[in-house]
Design an enzyme around this catalytic site. Sequence first.
Site, PDB file in Angstrom:
ATOM      1  NE  ARG A 140      -3.517   0.667   0.287  1.00  0.00           N
ATOM      2  CZ  ARG A 140      -4.498   1.178   1.010  1.00  0.00           C
ATOM      3  NH1 ARG A 140      -5.174   0.420   1.825  1.00  0.00           N
ATOM      4  NH2 ARG A 140      -4.823   2.451   0.916  1.00  0.00           N
TER       5      ARG A 140
ATOM      6  NE  ARG B 230       0.080   2.332 -18.984  1.00  0.00           N
ATOM      7  CZ  ARG B 230       0.066   1.148 -18.377  1.00  0.00           C
ATOM      8  NH1 ARG B 230       1.181   0.661 -17.848  1.00  0.00           N
ATOM      9  NH2 ARG B 230      -1.035   0.447 -18.296  1.00  0.00           N
TER      10      ARG B 230
ATOM     11  CB  CYS C 238      -7.481   5.295 -12.375  1.00  0.00           C
ATOM     12  SG  CYS C 238      -5.791   5.583 -12.869  1.00  0.00           S
TER      13      CYS C 238
ATOM     14  CD  GLU D 221     -10.053   5.453  -1.663  1.00  0.00           C
ATOM     15  OE1 GLU D 221     -10.850   5.109  -0.757  1.00  0.00           O
ATOM     16  OE2 GLU D 221      -9.072   4.783  -1.978  1.00  0.00           O
TER      17      GLU D 221
ATOM     18  NE  ARG E 147      -6.804   6.084   1.035  1.00  0.00           N
ATOM     19  CZ  ARG E 147      -7.549   7.180   1.179  1.00  0.00           C
ATOM     20  NH1 ARG E 147      -8.055   7.785   0.108  1.00  0.00           N
ATOM     21  NH2 ARG E 147      -7.791   7.689   2.369  1.00  0.00           N
TER      22      ARG E 147
ATOM     23  CE1 TYR F 258      -1.160   4.762   3.502  1.00  0.00           C
ATOM     24  CE2 TYR F 258       0.661   3.360   4.183  1.00  0.00           C
ATOM     25  CZ  TYR F 258      -0.644   3.503   3.761  1.00  0.00           C
ATOM     26  OH  TYR F 258      -1.437   2.403   3.587  1.00  0.00           O
TER      27      TYR F 258
ATOM     28  NE  ARG G 220      -2.403   1.620   8.556  1.00  0.00           N
ATOM     29  CZ  ARG G 220      -2.256   0.339   8.215  1.00  0.00           C
ATOM     30  NH1 ARG G 220      -2.710  -0.087   7.045  1.00  0.00           N
ATOM     31  NH2 ARG G 220      -1.700  -0.518   9.026  1.00  0.00           N
TER      32      ARG G 220
END
Length: 122
Positions: A7, A63, A74, A77, A89, A107, A115
């Site tokens: 992640r 890319r 893609c 959220e 994210r 992150y 997080r």
Amino acid sequence: MAVRAIRGATQLDVDEREHLLARTAELVKAVLEANDLDSADLISILFTVTPDLHAEFPAVAGRQIGLTDVPLMCMQEIDIPHALPRVVRMMVHTETDRSRDKVQHVYLHGASALRPDLTGAQ
């Protein structure tokens, strides 16, 4: 060799194309570097953006940095009122010899607040 999910997230200052591309490229490179990966190790990358981002697809950054043979997707959220704004994210699927506890999630910028257990942000 195992398949692992890694992640990562970054927060943008503004919803502008070049800024989104730069922050996304920074995030992808940071995840690859932290986990000693190159494009040959990647299975796929899923990107999500918060509903307030419209300037560009994050996959374009992938890319542009050379991930031309890696499947990239893609998505948006869920629109949660108290969510951190302007966040990209990603979830990287990879083949690696690293055990799950040795995988380094990344992150950046304000997204470190997502997080604190992984970033030390309080």
